[in-house]
Design a protein around this motif. Sequence first.
Motif, short mmCIF file in Angstrom:
data_model
loop_
_atom_site.label_atom_id
_atom_site.label_comp_id
_atom_site.label_asym_id
_atom_site.label_seq_id
_atom_site.Cartn_x
_atom_site.Cartn_y
_atom_site.Cartn_z
N VAL A 1 0.84 -1.20 0.00
CA VAL A 1 0.00 0.00 0.00
C VAL A 1 0.88 1.25 0.00
CG1 VAL A 1 -1.64 1.35 1.36
CG2 VAL A 1 -2.00 -1.10 1.05
N GLU A 2 1.95 1.26 0.81
CA GLU A 2 2.86 2.40 0.86
C GLU A 2 3.53 2.61 -0.48
OE1 GLU A 2 5.65 2.01 4.06
OE2 GLU A 2 4.07 1.79 5.55
N THR A 3 3.98 1.53 -1.12
CA THR A 3 4.64 1.62 -2.42
C THR A 3 3.67 2.17 -3.47
OG1 THR A 3 6.10 -0.20 -1.86
CG2 THR A 3 5.87 0.32 -4.19
N THR A 4 2.44 1.69 -3.48
CA THR A 4 1.43 2.16 -4.43
C THR A 4 1.14 3.64 -4.19
OG1 THR A 4 0.46 -0.02 -4.54
CG2 THR A 4 -0.90 1.81 -5.29
N LEU A 5 1.03 4.04 -2.93
CA LEU A 5 0.77 5.44 -2.59
C LEU A 5 1.92 6.33 -3.03
CD1 LEU A 5 -1.08 7.50 -1.26
CD2 LEU A 5 -0.01 6.95 0.93
#
Length: 125
Positions: A15-19
């Motif tokens: 999720v952090e990488t996508t954000l």
Amino acid sequence: MSGTEQGGAASDHAVETTLETTIADELLDQALAERRALVQLCLYALDRARSAGVVERLEEGLAAIGVTALRPDGERFDPSRHEAGGTLPTPDASLDGVVAETEVVGFADRGRTLRAPVVTVYTAR
């Protein structure tokens, strides 16, 4: 540590990488839009500049970021790259269809035409 906790950490990282990717894409889009706006503003200023020194400095600044002036004087007229603004009669048949002078300078951004140059073209009598 249970399997559920490990899966949760991996999921949080995804999720952090996508954000981060989404934010980076948005910032890039914003930077490119701002660059286009600044280039257009510089072209507007060039069209109205009265000083040869100011014109030269603006063109140098634009060239430094990949925006080049198009002055096709002496080249064969190409309607896909040039806009004909007028003609100039010549007795020299070898000049027929050659750009005599650039009336309005064109510009290209890394090879993509922003504005075609308006030119005067020789025509044989």
